[in-house]
Write an enzyme that holds these catalytic residues in place. Structure first.
Site, short mmCIF file in Angstrom:
data_model
loop_
_atom_site.label_atom_id
_atom_site.label_comp_id
_atom_site.label_asym_id
_atom_site.label_seq_id
_atom_site.Cartn_x
_atom_site.Cartn_y
_atom_site.Cartn_z
N ASP A 22 1.88 34.51 111.55
CA ASP A 22 1.20 35.76 111.87
C ASP A 22 2.08 36.56 112.82
O ASP A 22 2.39 36.10 113.93
CB ASP A 22 -0.16 35.46 112.53
CG ASP A 22 -1.07 36.67 112.56
OD1 ASP A 22 -0.69 37.72 112.03
OD2 ASP A 22 -2.18 36.56 113.12
N ASP A 130 1.79 41.38 107.36
CA ASP A 130 2.24 40.65 108.55
C ASP A 130 1.69 39.25 108.65
O ASP A 130 1.69 38.65 109.73
CB ASP A 130 1.86 41.44 109.81
CG ASP A 130 0.36 41.60 109.97
OD1 ASP A 130 -0.37 41.42 108.97
OD2 ASP A 130 -0.09 41.93 111.08
N GLU A 131 1.24 38.68 107.53
CA GLU A 131 0.57 37.37 107.60
C GLU A 131 0.76 36.62 106.29
O GLU A 131 0.67 37.19 105.21
CB GLU A 131 -0.92 37.60 107.88
CG GLU A 131 -1.76 36.35 107.96
CD GLU A 131 -3.24 36.67 108.14
OE1 GLU A 131 -4.03 35.72 108.22
OE2 GLU A 131 -3.60 37.87 108.17
#
Length: 416
Positions: A22, A130-131
């Site tokens: 993350d 973003d993960e």
């Protein structure tokens, strides 16, 4: 580490090793990568703060900005009340830096991170820009999982220039909670025999899959923590919430058996490679791009993917990202063409110092049909030099050239 390679001594096992990666305050981290002087300062990324704008919201706020009460999805007016703009009050020590949302730049940085994850994971499940989850069961072992996860973090920081928090656990739900546990720039490893103990004190609202309404309903049942949920009567939970109740009960016990699987068809295929420091040897750069082009074309062939756009990425010091691409009149699967186009696009950067390069094919098509022939893109008399014209309909050769990219988080979809 070579794709598919296992660490020495890694035994066969039924227990999976799952990483949840993350990126911390991703949009703000991207802005700091572009403007290193923003590091350590309150940074707000959003829309609507410029004079004359009346509607806007915060996309993300750095941890320093959150200390002033600025939060993701907050109205921009409220954010400015809590944290004035440095541009408006340059002498105010309690003012912060506001930056507009730059989707193209963030997506490019996110793609660079994902390339590293695909190289290091057996399988990767992208959740957002973003993960992502990685199954690394065949890449490492529990006694060295901490070192493997640290290697992931270090590569992202060294090659892309943004921080990440990583959680390691035997299942996806616990791995996600582990990555949130010690933010920012955190690393938490939860081994199989530690899962129940790790989960027990976590607030029930933080259990993966539980939203505010469900959390309130569970609290009405006297369930405040994941430990309470794990100890609850599964039949009562099923009566109250249906099959979802049993799923939540299992997740609170670390019994999330969902495999780490990709979601749908990819939108693009790419490979990137960083040099050991910036290089001025352009022949070396060309050779590396040729290697990447071959790898990307092979990957597309193995995935039965045709592509209409071929592009390169060149990163110059310190982290300036330049992208160039050429679009074709129709989808192809042609390794020679990928090499030809990428080398042509790369020529613009001769004489530049380069720290990283990448090759990408996009506008993918997975239709089952015979491969489009390059001859189909040539009209009679158009290919007088023996090279395909690739549908050039204007003086730029039909290329869509990207410009030099210099100029809790809301989804990108909210700003498109």
């Amino acid at each position: 580490m070579v794709d598919g390679e296992r660490l020495p001594g890694a035994p066969a096992r039924e227990e999976r090793i799952v990483l949840h990666v993350d990126m911390d305050c991703f949009y703000a981290s991207c802005e700091r990568r572009r403007e290193p002087e923003l590091r350590g300062e309150p940074v707000v990324v959003g829309m609507g703060y410029e004079p004359g704008e009346t509607v806007g919201a915060v996309a993300t706020a750095s941890y320093e900005a959150r200390e002033y009460g600025v939060e993701s999805a907050q109205a921009i007016g409220a954010a400015l009340d809590n944290l004035p703009r440095k541009a408006d009050e340059p002498d105010n020590p309690d003012a912060g830096y506001y930056r507009p949302v730059d989707l193209d730049f963030y997506q490019d940085v996110g793609s660079s991170v994902k390339e590293i994850l695909y190289e290091l994971g057996d399988t990767v499940r992208e959740v957002s820009i973003d993960e992502a989850y990685l199954d690394v069961t065949d890449r490492t072992a529990w006694d060295v999982a901490d070192g493997f996860a640290r290697h992931v973090k270090q590569r992202i920081h060294r090659e892309v220039g943004v921080p990440a928090s990583v959680g390691v656990a035997p299942d996806m739900s616990t791995a996600k909670l582990a990555s949130d546990y010690d933010k920012p720039d955190g690393l938490v490893v939860v081994e199989p025999d530690e899962v129940r103990e790790f989960l027990a004190p976590i607030d029930v609202a933080d259990v993966h899959g539980i939203g505010p309404v469900r959390a309130r309903e569970l609290r009405e049942m006297g369930i405040e923590t994941a430990g309470d949920l794990a100890s609850a009567d599964p039949y009562e939970l099923t009566d109250r919430f249906g099959d979802r109740g049993r799923d939540l009960y299992r997740r609170a016990r670390g019994e999330d058996n969902r495999p780490v699987e990709p979601r749908g068809k990819p939108k693009s295929l790419s490979r990137e490679s960083a040099f050991d420091g910036a290089t001025d040897d352009f022949e070396r750069v060309r050779e590396q791009v040729a290697t990447l082009a071959e790898a990307v074309a092979d990957r597309a062939t193995r995935k039965d993917a045709f592509y209409r756009t071929i592009g390169v990425k060149v990163v110059t010091p310190p982290f300036d990202v330049h992208t160039r691409a050429e679009s074709l009149p129709g989808p192809v699967d042609d390794a020679g063409l990928v090499d030809d186009v990428t080398q042509d696009l790369l020529g613009e950067f001769a004489g530049e110092s380069v720290r990283k390069v990448g090759v990408r094919v996009s506008n993918l098509d997975f239709s089952e049909r015979e491969q489009a022939s390059l001859d189909g893109f040539e009209s009679d008399g158009d290919a007088d030099d023996g090279r395909t014209e690739r549908g050039r309909g204007d003086s730029t050769g039909g290329r869509e050239r990207g410009g030099t990219q210099r100029d809790g988080q809301i989804s990108l979809d909210d700003f498109e």
